[in-house]
Every structure is written in C-alpha cells, then in structure tokens.
Design a protein around this motif. Structure first.
Motif, mmCIF file in Angstrom:
data_model
loop_
_atom_site.group_PDB
_atom_site.id
_atom_site.type_symbol
_atom_site.label_atom_id
_atom_site.label_comp_id
_atom_site.label_asym_id
_atom_site.label_seq_id
_atom_site.Cartn_x
_atom_site.Cartn_y
_atom_site.Cartn_z
ATOM 1 N N UNK A 74 -1.153 0.424 -3.487
ATOM 2 C CA UNK A 74 0.091 0.817 -4.164
ATOM 3 C C UNK A 74 0.268 0.010 -5.445
ATOM 4 N N UNK A 124 9.927 -2.197 -4.584
ATOM 5 C CA UNK A 124 8.972 -1.262 -3.981
ATOM 6 C C UNK A 124 7.701 -2.009 -3.571
ATOM 7 N N UNK A 136 7.560 -5.050 -2.584
ATOM 8 C CA UNK A 136 7.907 -5.787 -1.361
ATOM 9 C C UNK A 136 7.840 -4.852 -0.148
ATOM 10 N N UNK A 137 8.425 -3.669 -0.282
ATOM 11 C CA UNK A 137 8.350 -2.689 0.809
ATOM 12 C C UNK A 137 6.913 -2.342 1.129
ATOM 13 N N UNK A 138 6.139 -2.118 0.086
ATOM 14 C CA UNK A 138 4.736 -1.730 0.257
ATOM 15 C C UNK A 138 3.922 -2.839 0.922
ATOM 16 N N UNK A 195 4.976 -5.254 2.740
ATOM 17 C CA UNK A 195 5.426 -5.454 4.126
ATOM 18 C C UNK A 195 4.883 -4.353 5.051
ATOM 19 N N UNK A 196 4.446 -3.260 4.452
ATOM 20 C CA UNK A 196 3.853 -2.163 5.220
ATOM 21 C C UNK A 196 2.357 -2.403 5.419
ATOM 22 N N UNK A 197 1.830 -3.419 4.774
ATOM 23 C CA UNK A 197 0.422 -3.763 4.964
ATOM 24 C C UNK A 197 -0.494 -3.207 3.894
ATOM 25 N N UNK A 198 0.082 -2.770 2.781
ATOM 26 C CA UNK A 198 -0.740 -2.201 1.707
ATOM 27 C C UNK A 198 -1.048 -3.272 0.651
ATOM 28 N N UNK A 241 5.055 -3.136 8.978
ATOM 29 C CA UNK A 241 6.218 -2.375 9.459
ATOM 30 C C UNK A 241 5.795 -1.119 10.204
ATOM 31 N N UNK A 242 4.521 -0.757 10.110
ATOM 32 C CA UNK A 242 4.116 0.528 10.708
ATOM 33 C C UNK A 242 3.122 0.338 11.851
ATOM 34 N N UNK A 243 3.331 -0.716 12.617
ATOM 35 C CA UNK A 243 2.565 -0.860 13.846
ATOM 36 C C UNK A 243 3.447 -0.372 14.995
ATOM 37 N N UNK A 245 8.603 -4.728 13.989
ATOM 38 C CA UNK A 245 9.085 -6.057 13.577
ATOM 39 C C UNK A 245 10.329 -5.939 12.705
ATOM 40 N N UNK A 260 11.951 -7.578 9.406
ATOM 41 C CA UNK A 260 11.594 -8.362 8.220
ATOM 42 C C UNK A 260 12.853 -8.624 7.413
#
Lengths: 308, 391
Positions: B24, B65, B67-69, B71-74, B198-200, B205, B207
């Motif tokens: 991203x 964005x 930070x969101x990305x 935290x999603x593991x990207x 966030x997508x496990x 979790x 955050x």
C-alpha cells in the motif's frame, strides 16, 4: 433480513462491562450493528466516548478486531485497512470475507473528521462509516458541535443571561453524504432496531462506501432518565427531528412516517439541555425550531415522493 | 549485475519504491516530493507494481491510511516534504507508538512562514523526537540505497523510518547512479510478515487502546527500548546492504578523519561540497576532515563521541535552526553526546542554507578558516554563527 430470533443467536461482539454511562445508547447501537454484520469485522473508532469506554488497557470490549488511531481520521484509517486487505487478499495472504466499519461521533464526523470522511467516501472504499450522533462533544464534557441543535445548552454554547444556548441550526450531514453519490446513505436510531439492522445489512452488501447517521441520545449531555433513552430516540423520530430514511443509488426512500407528527416541544421538554427555552422570552426560538423541522420534513417528503 | 543509469533523486526514490513493490502507498503531492508520487502512480497505472495506491486528500489522511494499512499487516510507504510532514506530525507519533514499520520517502524542504519550496532540514528536524528512524542522503544513489534498507530496518525494528534527500539539490538533480536488479531488492527485503494484524480471524486484536497512568509510562518506556535496540539492527542491515551493493553504509561516514585536526559535521548534500574543500586543504597539508551523519535517529551518540573526541576543533553545520538560542539541533545533540568525556573538542555551530540558500565551496573554506583560528588561538570567538546570510 435477519429477524430477532436469528439476531439473538449470533455472537454478541461488544461485551458487557464496558465503561459507558448507564442509559448510553451508543453501545446499544454498536451491538446492533455488529449483530447485523454477521461476518468477521474490523471496526475502527475516532477518539471519543466509544473508544474510551471500550478499550481501557489492558481490557477491551471488542470481540472483533478494533483500531483507534486519532480523533479526525477514523475514515482515513479504515480506508488504509480496506486497501491493505484488498491487496493481501489478491496475494492470497488474507481471507476475503471481512467487513470494515468505521465509527465516529458527531465531533469526529461533522467537524474535525469531515475532510477525512469526505475523502474516504470519494475514493470509493468498500467500507461502512457510522456516525454516532449525540449532538455534542460528550467525551470532553458536552461542548457544541455542528450537529448540536439550535437552542441547546452545551458547555461552549451555554444558556446564559444574554445568549440562550446554541445560536445556529445543525448541519445536514446526511444530505451532504448523499451528495457524495455513494451507493448507500441512511439515517436511523437504536430505538428502531429492525430499521437499524436492516440498514446495516444493506450498507454492508453494497459495492462501495456506505454511510449511516445514527442518532444516539446521550443521557448526560441531553439530560434525561437513563431508562427512557430509547424512548427519547423514538420520540426524535416521531417529532420528525430525526426521520428514518435511506438513499440507495440516489433514490430517496422514507422508511417511517409517524401516524401523527408530534410537536417538537414534547421532545424538547424531556431534555434538560432545552430547559431554558421554556422560560419566558424564548418562544421565538421554539417557534424557529418547529419551523425548521417542518421545512426539513417537507423537503424530505418531496425527495422521497411521499405525501404528508 | 548493477545497471548504471542517470536519475534525479526523486526518480531514484520512485525506482526504489517500484522495486520494493509495497502493498500500500497512500500519499499526497507536495513540492519537491511530488514527482515521487507521480512516477509511482504511473507504475501503478502501467501494472508494474501490485500496490494499492491511495491518492488521499491530505498528508494527515496519508499517514492515517498508512497506519491502518500497516496495522493490517501490509508493507506500507508514503512520500512527503515540509508542510506535508508537518501536517502528518500528530500521526507520526501514533505510528511509532503503535510500532508500525511505515516508510516515508522524504524530501527536505523549509517550513513556512515565509513559505519557501527549497531545501533545508527544518521539516525532518521538527520530528526528531517522534521515534522515527531518520536517514539522510548525500546524493540520489544514497537516497535509493537508503530507501531500500529502510524497509528492512523498519520491519526488523517494528519502528517507522524516513529517508530523506535534499529538496531540489538532490531531488531534482540528475546523477549517474547504480541500480540493483529487481530480484536482488526483493531478496534483500524479503517477504513481510507482521507480528500482529487486524485481519487474523483466529486472533482479533485491539489496536490503539486507551492507557491511563497505570500503563502509559511502561508502553512509552518499551518504545524507548525499541529505539535503543534499533541501532544494532540498522548496523546489521547496512552491512548486509553494503555487501550486496558494494557501497559502504554505516551510521555515519568518516572522510579523511583519521589524523584530522579539524572537522565539519554535516548531513545531506553539503557533505559533497565539504569533501571538495577537504581535498583542496589536504593538498596544502592542512589536516581537515568530515563526518557525515547518515543515521540521525537513533542518534549515534557514543560512536560519534569516540570519533570526534580525537579532533581538537569541530564545526557542526545545521541546515535548520532550533530557535532555542542554543544553535541548531545537530549541534545541540553533539554537544550533549560529548559532554561527559574527559577530553572534549572545541565545538562551533553554523546554521546554513536555510530556504535553499546556496552553500558554496567559499562558505566551507570560511568554516575551516574559523576552525584553523580556533586551533591557533585555543579560543572560540563566537560559538553559533549564520553562514551565508546578509546581516
């Protein structure tokens, strides 16, 4: 659309024991939303009551993934999550069936987070943005927002000796979101659980962004008895202060027409924030408020092709 | 086999981003970093990268964005400069606090007011206490090399990192440089696997929870520890990259410093100008040298102290003023790094090149002349000076 029996069998993903005030309608709305979502969810919240009452470390009330980063950027943060998920799914690194729900209070949505929301909606992210509108900055102690109704007492629009509460009418955010030409925009309240859950289901089915504006009465900021919270929400609808409607691909639809449109003063009288308006000298404000409601209601009926 | 190409600093950073192929990129254009996002969006449009590109509506939303990305593991990157970095400021601290390895391709530019689009380091110096790893580059080659290394450094440290080049001087200056092969870059950075996402679905979790007086301090302390431990990881990644590229990368570069009696400390493109003057002085038998700081945060205080303590007179050049009356930020840091030594060098500070004011060979000669006078007299006439300003 899921019925009450089906909803009641689903996992409640906002646990009890959070720190919301007794009679707060915000967690009620959030629970209804998460029940209706019925799929893995990443929820996000701007800084405010919702984040504060659900995530005091080391506890969390969220049984689904949750993120809070700052006040004005719930939509932008979620847009990054949605984009990351999209690319990770493409690369086979993530499961497909996630839904993305960003929450904001009226402060984080109408005011400080307005640009971030507008940008995320314009970019077309597949996410639902929920504004939990309680009509003021309640978390910091009831300061006025652009969602605060005219005449309301807040701690930054106090009912004083010369100024009787907030001087301005509220911003019509829902219409502004409709003007973003996104696939789904709607208004509802947690006092109308079926309407709310139906709308969440629709909002999460559309391809692209959806916006829900949910009136969440605040017992502290509005001043009502906690056990009457959902009645206060329903009476907002019966007075046409907060009509229930949805706009799907630009088509306006009224979801509820009160059998008898109640005078606004009935609703105002139940809330301490409007108490000063019932003293002599404020008649004109009460009249202005009713005229404004009538005007907005007529415009809504016209938009929805309904008759009064 | 490395390819020799001609590229500007911005082109070299965009090229590094293409080879990194981040998951991203969320960015907003701002002079002089605009080209990076332009070139990168053309890579997206031409299908040369797999990146989800978010052309967001502000730098604040860009970092939000990101930070969101992250935290999603990207694997997540952005680029910015000046006011853009300033607008991100709030979110930069949050990226650190949430331990997210976001990487910024930065281009240094002065801060308003007065508005100015040219180079100085006020923008990145303004985030020096944010916990972001900061790496400065002398030229387009270093911008490219540093950006590739930053991805691996950030991910190994679970800390965000910014790599900068000097606005216009490097960002828009065409240079000959060497590129790695795409595969070499991919093999070097490896596949990114975030410790938490966030997508496990097995492990949802939370955050960004609220800390009160009972946890905030411990969490900040653990972040401080992460920054402390970052130095060794940076050294390790830099060594690996030096081996791969055959270009040497360390916390700082020492140029003709071994027997130097006087030295300049500087960051970024001015190091190149100083090297020319040093060669000139050396040919006359004058023992001048240079210390170019590459990794400014975490600050290599002990390492710098060891090197600088051997040099009797040192001039620290700051392309930013702290407006604290204490000189520029690098000067303040170095003074503090040397304070506890038994034998301390004489230190002077020059604020130079603000708003893109050209710093010439003549200016650098002037600095060495001042250092020579300090060596001759043992006295510092004025410890903080402004170089090349009309007063």
């Amino acid at each position: 659309m899921a019925n009450l029996k089906e909803l009641s069998k689903r996992l409640d993903r906002l646990s009890g024991g959070h720190r919301a005030c007794a009679g707060c309608t915000e967690p009620i709305a959030v629970r209804q939303i998460l029940l209706a979502a019925d799929s893995p969810v990443v929820a996000g919240s701007c800084t405010g009551c919702l984040e504060v009452v659900t995530t005091i470390f080391p506890y969390t009330a969220w049984k689904n993934a949750f993120i809070h980063s700052a006040f004005e950027n719930s939509a932008a943060t979620m847009s990054g999550i949605e984009a990351a998920h999209k690319v990770l799914v493409k690369k086979g690194k993530a499961s497909k069936d996630f839904k993305f729900i960003a929450f904001g209070g009226d402060g984080g949505t109408y005011d400080i987070g307005f640009q971030s929301l507008s940008g995320a909606m314009e970019r077309g992210h597949n996410m639902l943005y929920v504004c939990l509108d309680n009509g003021a900055y309640m978390n910091t102690g009831i300061q006025r927002s652009s969602a605060t109704p005219k005449g309301a007492h807040t701690t930054t629009s106090p009912a004083g000796k010369v100024i009787p509460g907030k001087k301005e009418f509220r911003k019509d955010l829902t219409s502004i979101m409709v003007a973003h030409n996104i696939p789904y925009v709607a208004q509802t309240t947690p006092g109308h659980w079926r309407d709310l859950t139906n709308k969440v289901e629709k909002a999460l089915t559309v391809d692209g962004p959806a916006f829900l504006n949910i009136l969440v009465p605040c017992r502290l900021g509005w001043g009502f008895a906690p056990e009457t919270a959902l009645d206060v929400a329903r009476e907002a609808t019966d007075s046409c202060y907060w009509p229930l409607f949805e706009v799907e691909d630009g088509n306006w639809k009224l979801n509820y027409q009160p059998k008898e449109k109640k005078p606004l003063v009935n609703w105002l009288k139940k809330q301490v924030r409007f108490k000063h308006l019932f003293k002599p000298g404020c008649e004109e404000i009460l009249e202005d408020l009713q005229v404004d409601i009538d005007k907005n209601w007529k415009r809504l009926l016209d938009r929805c092709g309904e008759e009064a | 086999m490395s390819k020799i190409v001609a590229k500007t600093g911005n082109e070299s950073m965009a090229e590094a981003m293409r080879q990194i192929n981040p998951d991203v990129v969320a960015a907003y254009p701002i002079t002089p970093s605009t080209e990076i996002v332009q070139i990168f969006s053309s890579y997206v449009a031409d299908g040369l990268v797999d990146t989800e590109f978010l052309a967001v509506e502000s730098e604040h939303s860009a970092m939000s964005a990101c930070i969101g990305s992250a935290a999603t593991g990207a694997r997540t990157m952005t680029c910015t400069a000046s006011q853009g970095l300033a607008l991100m400021w709030e979110m930069l601290y949050i990226a650190t606090g949430l331990r997210l390895p976001i990487v910024i391709a930065g281009v240094n530019r002065a801060l308003s007011a007065p508005i100015n689009i040219h180079c100085d380091h006020s923008d990145t110096m303004g985030i020096r206490d944010s916990g972001w790893i900061q790496i400065y580059s002398e030229n387009a080659q270093e911008g490219y090399d540093n950006l590739i290394q930053a991805v691996k450094i950030a991910e190994e440290c679970c800390l965000p990192a910014i790599v900068t080049t000097d606005g216009f001087i490097i960002s828009h200056g065409m240079e000959s440089m060497k590129l790695l092969e795409d595969k070499e870059v991919q093999d070097f950075i490896g596949d990114y696997k975030a410790p938490y996402t966030l997508i496990n679905p097995q492990k949802p979790i939370t955050v960004g929870a609220l800390d009160f007086t009972d946890y905030y301090f411990e969490h900040r302390r653990s972040t401080a520890e992460a920054v402390l431990q970052a130095k060794d990881k940076i050294i390790k990644v830099s060594q690996e990259y030096s081996h791969l590229s055959q270009r040497k990368y360390e916390l700082f570069e020492e140029y003709r410093l071994d027997d130097a009696q006087m030295a300049i400390v500087v960051l970024g493109s001015t190091a190149g100008t100083a090297k020319v003057v040093i060669d000139e002085l050396r040919s006359k038998g004058i023992k001048a040298g240079l210390l170019k700081i590459r990794v400014y945060r975490p600050f290599p205080a002990e390492e710098l102290a060891i090197v600088l303590s051997k040099i009797p007179a040192v001039a620290i050049l700051d392309r930013a003023d702290s407006l604290s009356t204490m000189g520029g930020p690098v000067f303040i840091d170095i003074k503090s790094a040397l304070y506890n030594l038994e034998k301390r060098s004489k230190l002077i500070n020059y604020i130079y090149g603000l708003g893109g004011r050209d710093t010439t060979l003549h200016h650098i000669r002037e600095v060495y002349q001042d250092l020579q006078n300090i060596l001759d007299t043992g006295k510092i006439a004025q410890s903080i000076k402004y170089l090349g300003v009309r007063e």
